[in-house]
Design an enzyme around this catalytic site. Structure first.
Site, PDB file in Angstrom:
ATOM      1  N   ASP B 155       4.000  -5.008   4.102  1.00  0.00           N
ATOM      2  CA  ASP B 155       5.140  -4.285   4.297  1.00  0.00           C
ATOM      3  C   ASP B 155       4.982  -2.705   4.072  1.00  0.00           C
ATOM      4  OD1 ASP B 155       7.394  -6.360   4.357  1.00  0.00           O
ATOM      5  OD2 ASP B 155       6.457  -6.859   2.569  1.00  0.00           O
ATOM      6  N   GLY B 156       4.025  -2.415   3.246  1.00  0.00           N
ATOM      7  CA  GLY B 156       3.647  -1.029   3.084  1.00  0.00           C
ATOM      8  C   GLY B 156       3.004  -0.302   4.259  1.00  0.00           C
ATOM      9  N   ASN B 185       6.533 -10.501   2.733  1.00  0.00           N
ATOM     10  CA  ASN B 185       6.882 -10.879   1.567  1.00  0.00           C
ATOM     11  C   ASN B 185       7.944 -10.261   0.761  1.00  0.00           C
ATOM     12  OD1 ASN B 185       5.747  -8.874   0.212  1.00  0.00           O
ATOM     13  ND2 ASN B 185       3.545  -9.880   0.138  1.00  0.00           N
ATOM     14  N   HIS B 259       2.192  -8.473  -8.110  1.00  0.00           N
ATOM     15  CA  HIS B 259       1.357  -7.678  -7.342  1.00  0.00           C
ATOM     16  C   HIS B 259      -0.002  -7.540  -7.628  1.00  0.00           C
ATOM     17  CE1 HIS B 259       0.109  -4.558  -4.687  1.00  0.00           C
ATOM     18  NE2 HIS B 259       1.260  -4.422  -4.066  1.00  0.00           N
ATOM     19  N   GLU B 404      -0.654  13.473  15.576  1.00  0.00           N
ATOM     20  CA  GLU B 404      -2.196  13.915  15.191  1.00  0.00           C
ATOM     21  C   GLU B 404      -2.742  12.691  14.167  1.00  0.00           C
ATOM     22  OE1 GLU B 404       0.708  15.523  14.794  1.00  0.00           O
ATOM     23  OE2 GLU B 404       0.725  17.250  16.181  1.00  0.00           O
ATOM     24  N   PHE B 430      -2.863  22.019  12.750  1.00  0.00           N
ATOM     25  CA  PHE B 430      -2.175  20.623  12.887  1.00  0.00           C
ATOM     26  C   PHE B 430      -3.310  19.736  12.444  1.00  0.00           C
ATOM     27  CE2 PHE B 430       0.738  22.779  15.832  1.00  0.00           C
ATOM     28  CZ  PHE B 430       1.618  23.331  14.896  1.00  0.00           C
TER      29      PHE B 430
END
Lengths: 652, 652
Positions: B155-156, B185, B259, B404, B430
Site C-alpha cells: 500500500d505504501g 492488506n 507490522h 523528474e 529541478f
C-alpha cells in the site's frame, strides 16, 4: 463585441505586449486560459484587491506559475496594486512582476509557483487549513472562516507525483471547498501530452474521490461559470477540466511552438486581428474596463467590510477563540515553557520532542501536522485528538500516508494560509523526497517545522537506504533554513521554542536514542548556535560537536585530559544561528589560532568552514550498512577510543 | 497438509525465526504475502538461482523492501546462494542478508529497495529496457530478450508520487510484460490505510491504462496463479491486487501492530499453531522441500542452458547486433572520439553536449533517455529517432513528461537491467525532485548519466524558483557520485567520455550559454579533476574556478597582472575526480601555503575545503531573482571588475 470579450482580449493583448517587451516569457497559457480565469474573477471569487491580507478571502493558487502575463494583467485590470508601469517592467530586476509569481514580492500572490505540481499541492494545504480552522472556530451563528481555495493548473502539474499524492489526501479528507481549474490544452513543452501521458483524467480523479466537471470549450465562459457553481455545491474536491487552446489566436495555436517566446510585431498583429482587437498601440486598456474596475472594487470592499464586522462580533462573543485564531503569534512569544519540566534525566530526543509538541499544542492549539506514515517512530502524535478526516475536521493530526513530498507541500500551503503552524515528520534520510518543497518554504519565507528523526547510521539494521549521511550538509546549504540538532533533552525544548517563533523554516534533527542531560545549557546560549560546554585552561584545541556526538566528545575530553591534552568542547546545535552572531562572539567560542576539530556522525562536507582542514573533520563520508546500530556507529569510529586516537593523531 | 502449504508455512516460520534472532525486522508483510510470492516462484517466474546474472531472466523487484525475511527465506528455499547461516545472520554487520535488499551484496537481488515507491518505479525502467531491447534486437526467428518484470509492492508504495508518475508512463508505453503483485492488506505503519487513503485502486490504475486483476483471498494460490497467467496475456501492464492479511497467523493479524518487531517465544508458538506447523525447533526446513529444490534447480538450469544456445545462434546469425547488445561496454572503452570534432569556436555548453550525445548514439546505439519535458532546453534529443511509445518501442528518446523523480527512478531501473546506458535531464534546480533517486543510484553502484542545464542564476528572468544555488553543494556531498562542470566545449566531450565508462552515476552540469574554447585542455588533465589552466611565475595566489567562471577568472587574471598581482588559475571540473588523485598531484595544483580563492556562481557551501577560509570563497549564498540573466550574474559580483576588487581585497 461584448464587455466580457473585450476584457478577455485585453488580458490577451496585455499578455502579448508584456512578453514582447520583456523579450521572453510564456504566452501560450495566458492566451488559452484568459476566459476561464476572467470568469472566475468576475463572477465567483471572493476577495478585495485592496486588502490582499484579508484572512477570509478566497485563496487563488496559480500553479501554472509560468503563465504570469495573464496573472499580472488580471490583477492590474481588477484593481490590485500592480500598475501599468509594473506590467511594462515584467521580468526585470527589482520589479514586482517577476517571471514566476513570488508571494513575498507581489500583493495578492498567495503562493510562489513555478516548480510544477507544487502549486496544486500547496492548495491542498490551504484547503486543509480552511477546513480545519472552520471546524474549530466557526459557530452556528458566525462563520468566521469560510472561503474557497481556487487553483489554476495545467497538464504538467497533473503529471507530477506531488500533485497526485496530495490529490489522494484531498479526496480522503473531502476538501469540498477546493476547486481546481485545469487548463487542459493537450500540449506541454516537449510537444503533445499524448507523447508521455494517456491517462483518463476524469476516471483518475474520480478514483481519488474527486468531482470531475468537463467544459468542452473554454471560450464559453457561461459554461465555465456553471461548472464553478456546480463545483461549489459538491461534497468533494472538484477539478474542472476546461478545454483551452494553447496560444489561442496565434499562428502556432494548439501546438507546443506557442508555449513560449515573444510573437514579434507581425505575430502580435496577427493575434489582434484574430481576436478582433480594434484598438491602436500596445499596453492599451479600453475605457469600459477602467469603469468596471471602480465598481468591482467598491463591491469587493463592501464584502471585506462586512467580514470585518463579523470579526468584531466574533471577538465580542468568543474572545478566547478570537485570541487563539488571530493572536497566536503573540501567544507564542509569551509562551515561556515555565509550565514545562526541565529535564534532569536522560531521555530519547525524539520522545522529549513529542512531549514538547504536546505541551505546545495544549497551551496554544495552533499546531497541525503529522508524519509520512512514521508517526510512532518520529514521535509526533498529538495526544489530545485523532486524525483529521472528512468526519473529524477539527482534529490536528494529519495522516499523510507514505507521501513525503506531498506532506511538505501541504505544510507549505498551511503555513501560507495562516492561522496555524504546521509540522511534518519523517526519517532524516527520507527528507530527500521533500527537498524541493523545503527549498520552496525557504524561498517563500514561511515557517513550517520539520521533525527528522533517526539522524545517524546508528539507526542500524535497516541499512544504508535508511541511514542518513549527507542530509545535514544538504540542508545546511539551503539559503534561509535553520537546521538544529539538539544535544540533550533540554535543547529539544529550546529548539521548539526557537522554531515556533522563527520567521523561516526550521529543521529539527532529533536523535532516536536516549541522550544524557548536559550541564551548562540554557536558551540564551542555545540561540547563539554554538557555545562552550566544557573548557580547560590553556586548551590545546577546540572540538566542535553536535547532537549525540557532544556527549561523546565530553567523554573523549576526560580521557585526553589524563594524557595531558587539554580541550575546549563546543556544542554547536545550529550553524545558521551561530553564523548570525557577530565576529566577536564567534571568535570567543572558536579560536582559529588553535587547531579546531569537528565531530559529527554524518558527511564531513562543509565542516572545513570551522576546522580549516579536511584532516580535522571526524565524520562518515560513505554509505552505511545493515547491522546493530551501536556497533555500526562504533565501527565507523564513533567510540571514545577511536575519537581519542583521532584527536591525538591530529594534534601530534 | 499439501506440499504447497508446507512450503508457505516454512517461509512464514523461517521469517519469524529470522526476525526473532535478529531482534528486529518487519514480519507482518512476510506472513501475509508468502503464498502469492511462493506461487510466483514455483510456477511462473523464469530464472536460474545458480545463474543470477542471466541476461534474459525475469526480473523480480521487491518494492516492499522491508519484507526481507520472506525474500531471503524464499531465495534460500529455491536454491539461491543464501545459506541457513545467512538467514541466521539476518540484519548483522557484514552479512549478505541486510535489513533491506541490497543489489550489490546479495546475488539475485535485482534492485535495492526500501525507500517506498522507488522499487515500483525502477521496475518500470526494467520493463522499458526489456521492451526496447526486444524491439531493437529480437528477430522473427530468434527472441534473444523476452522476459517479464515482476514487482511485489504494498500500500505504501502506491501512495508515493514516484510510483504514480511511473505508472502513467508504463500505461502510456503499454508495458505489458510488467506485472505487479500488490500486497493489498489495508494496513500501513501508522494504522489503517483508510486514515490517509480512500482511492479506488482499480479505477485509478485503469485510468492509467493498466490491467487490474483482483484476487480476493491471497491464501488461494490457485487464484493467484490464474491471475498471473491472465496478466501475461494482457496488452497492458498488470496490477494484481491480492488481498492478504498482514501478520497472518499472529495475534495481531490484520492490524498495524503486526507490522514489525519479533513475536517472542509465545508469539512464535501461537503462529506455528495457527498455521498448523508440526515440526520442532527453529529454522527448520522439512525434507520434502530440500528434495523439491533439486528438481527446481535442474529445470531452471535447463532453461538457462537453452537460452545460452540461443545466444550462440544469435552471435552466429547476427554478429553485429550481438556486439551491440552484449559488448557495448568494450565498444565504449574503444570509442576515442577521434571521429568527432575538436571545438575551436565558442559554443553553448548544452548544445555541445547534444552533439556529443548524438555522436555517441550514432557510434554505439546503447544510449536511451530524455528529459522531464524540457528536452529542447536541456538539449538531449537523439536526432535519429522519435519517442519511445507503444507503437515505436525501438525509439530511444523517452518522453518522461513533467516527472523528474519518476524519470530518475526509471533510469535507475534501466541501468540495473543492463544492455543500455540511460540518461535523464532537467534544469539543475529541478534535480531536487530527483535527489533520493540519484542517491539510490549511487548506493546501487550503477551509472546513469544526468544532464542538468541552466546551471547558475544567469538563467535570469524565470526567477529564483528556476535558479540553482545550493545544488552543486548538494550533489557534491552525496557519496559515490561524480559531479562534473565543464568549462568549455571540449570539456563537454571529455565529460561524456568519462561518464560513459564510469562505474558510478555522473552528473553533467551543462551551462545554457556559450563559453569560449580554452587553451590547454585535454582529456588527461581533465580526468584529474583539476589542473592549472594559466600560470604566472611566483604567483601570489591560486584561483580555483569551475564552468562558466573559469573564463571569468582568466579575464580577471589579466587585469590583476597589470596591477602587479600574479595568479595561478586552476580549472576544477570535478571535485570528486581531483580528490581521487594522490596528495602529490593535489599539492602540485593547489599550493596551500599561498592564499587560495574559489570562484563559482553557486552556494559557497563546502569550498573552504580548498580555500581554508570562508572569506576566500566568491559565491552566491542567497536565492536569486527575476531579471536579465547577464545583469543578475553581474549584479551578484560575477563580472571582471567585482572579481578583481574581491581578489585584491582578499590578498591585501
Amino acid at each position: 463585441m461584448s464587455f466580457d470579450q473585450i476584457f478577455i482580449n485585453t488580458l490577451r493583448t496585455l499578455s502579448a505586449d508584456m512578453v514582447e517587451r520583456a523579450g521572453s516569457g510564456h504566452l501560450g497559457m495566458p492566451l488559452g486560459a484568459s476566459p476561464m480565469v476572467y470568469e472566475l474573477f468576475k463572477n465567483h471569487i471572493k476577495l478585495d484587491p485592496q486588502n490582499t491580507e484579508w484572512f477570509d478571502r478566497d485563496r487563488f493558487i496559480y500553479s501554472s506559475g509560468h503563465g504570469t502575463p495573464l496573472l499580472y494583467s488580471l490583477y492590474h485590470l481588477f484593481g490590485y496594486d500592480i500598475s501599468m508601469e509594473d506590467l511594462k517592467n515584467y521580468r526585470q530586476l527589482g520589479s514586482i512582476t517577476p517571471g514566476h509569481p513570488e508571494n513575498y514580492l507581489t500583493k495578492g500572490v498567495d503562493a510562489t509557483t513555478g516548480p510544477l505540481g507544487q502549486g496544486f499541492a500547496m492548495a491542498v494545504g490551504f484547503a486543509i487549513a480552511e477546513t480545519h480552522l472552520g471546524a474549530k472556530y466557526n459557530k452556528d451563528d458566525l462563520k468566521i472562516i469560510d472561503h474557497y481555495t481556487y487553483v489554476v493548473c495545467g497538464d504538467g502539474d497533473l503529471m507530477e507525483g506531488v500533485a497526485l499524492e496530495t490529490a489522494s489526501i484531498a479526496g480522503r479528507i473531502g476538501l469540498n471547498k477546493l476547486i481546481v481549474l485545469y487548463d487542459s490544452n493537450d500540449v506541454c513543452l516537449d510537444g503533445n501530452v499524448i507523447n508521455s501521458t494517456s491517462d483518463n483524467i476524469k476516471k483518475k480523479f474520480e478514483a481519488m474521490n474527486w468531482n470531475h466537471i468537463f467544459v468542452k470549450d473554454g471560450e464559453n465562459i457561461v459554461d465555465v461559470g456553471k461548472a464553478i457553481e456546480e463545483a461549489k455545491k459538491s461534497d468533494k474536491p472538484s477539478i474542472i477540466e476546461v478545454k483551452n487552446i494553447i496560444g489561442f489566436g496565434t499562428i502556432d495555436a494548439g501546438t507546443n511552438n506557442a508555449h513560449s517566446d515573444p510573437l514579434g510585431n507581425d505575430g502580435i498583429a496577427y493575434l489582434k486581428k484574430q481576436v478582433g482587437w480594434e484598438y491602436e498601440g500596445d499596453f492599451y486598456v479600453p475605457e469600459e474596463i477602467e469603469a468596471f474596475k471602480e465598481e468591482y472594487l467598491k463591491e469587493a470592499s463592501n464584502k471585506y467590510e462586512a467580514w470585518l464586522d463579523k470579526k468584531i462580533q466574533f471577538k465580542e462573543k468568543y474572545p478566547e477563540d478570537y485570541e487563539k485564531l488571530f493572536n497566536y503569534k503573540e501567544a507564542i512569544k509569551k509562551l515561556d515553557f515555565s509550565g514545562f519540566i526541565k529535564y534532569t534525566e536522560p531521555k530519547p530526543i525524539r520522545v522529549a520532542s513529542e512531549d514538547v509538541l504536546n505541551y505546545v499544542y495544549d497551551e496554544l492549539g495552533c499546531l497541525i501536522g503529522g508524519s509520512a506514515d512514521l508517526s510512532k517512530s518520529n514521535k509526533v502524535n498529538i495526544r489530545k485528538c485523532g486524525y483529521l478526516s472528512k468526519e473529524n475536521q477539527a482534529n490536528s493530526n494529519i495522516a499523510f500516508g507514505v507521501r513525503e513530498f506531498g506532506m511538505a507541500a501541504i505544510t507549505n500551503g498551511i503555513s501560507l494560509h495562516g492561522g496555524l503552524i504546521p509540522f511534518a515528520a519523517t526519517f532524516l534520510v527520507f527528507s530527500e523526497y521533500m527537498k524541493s518543497a523545503i527549498r520552496h518554504a525557504a524561498l517563500q519565507k514561511i515557517n513550517p517545522i520539520y521533525i527528522f528523526t533517526h539522524d545517524t547510521l546508528s539507526i542500524g539494521p535497516d541499512g544504508p537506504t535508511h541511514q542518513p549521511i549527507e542530509q545535514l550538509a544538504e540542508f545546511r546549504s539551503v539559503p534561509n533554513v535553520d537546521v538544529i540538532r539538539p544535544a540533550d533533552p533540554n535543547e529539544v525544548i529550546y529548539s521548539w521554542k526557537y522554531a515556533l517563533s522563527n520567521n523561516k523554516p526550521t529543521i529539527l534533527i532529533n536523535a532516536r536514542q536516549e541522550l544524557p542531560v548536559l550541564n551548562e545549557t540554557n536558551y540564551e546560549k542555545f540561540v547563539k548556535g554554538a557555545y562552550v560546554i566544557d573548557d580547560s585552561d590553556d586548551y590545546h584545541a577546540t572540538i566542535i560537536a553536535t547532537g549525540s556526538e557532544v556527549s561523546l566528545a565530553l567523554k573523549a575530553k576526560e580521557v585526553l585530559e589524563e594524557k595531558g591534552i587539554r580541550l575546549r568542547i563546543v556544542n554547536m546545535p545550529s550553524w545558521e544561528l551561530f553564523e548570525r552572531e557577530d565576529r566577536t562572539y564567534q571568535d570567543s567560542v572558536i579560536d582559529r589560532k588553535k587547531p579546531v576539530i569537528s565531530i559529527e556522525a554524518s558527511s564531513g562536507f562543509g565542516w572545513e568552514r570551522y576546522t580549516g582542514k579536511t584532516e580535522n573533520v571526524i565524520c562518515v563520508n560513505d554509505f552505511g550498512e545493515s547491522g546493530n546500530g551501536q556497533d555500526l556507529y562504533e565501527a565507523r569510529g564513533f567510540n571514545v577510543k577511536d575519537i581519542v586516537a583521532r584527536i591525538t593523531e591530529i594534534l601530534s
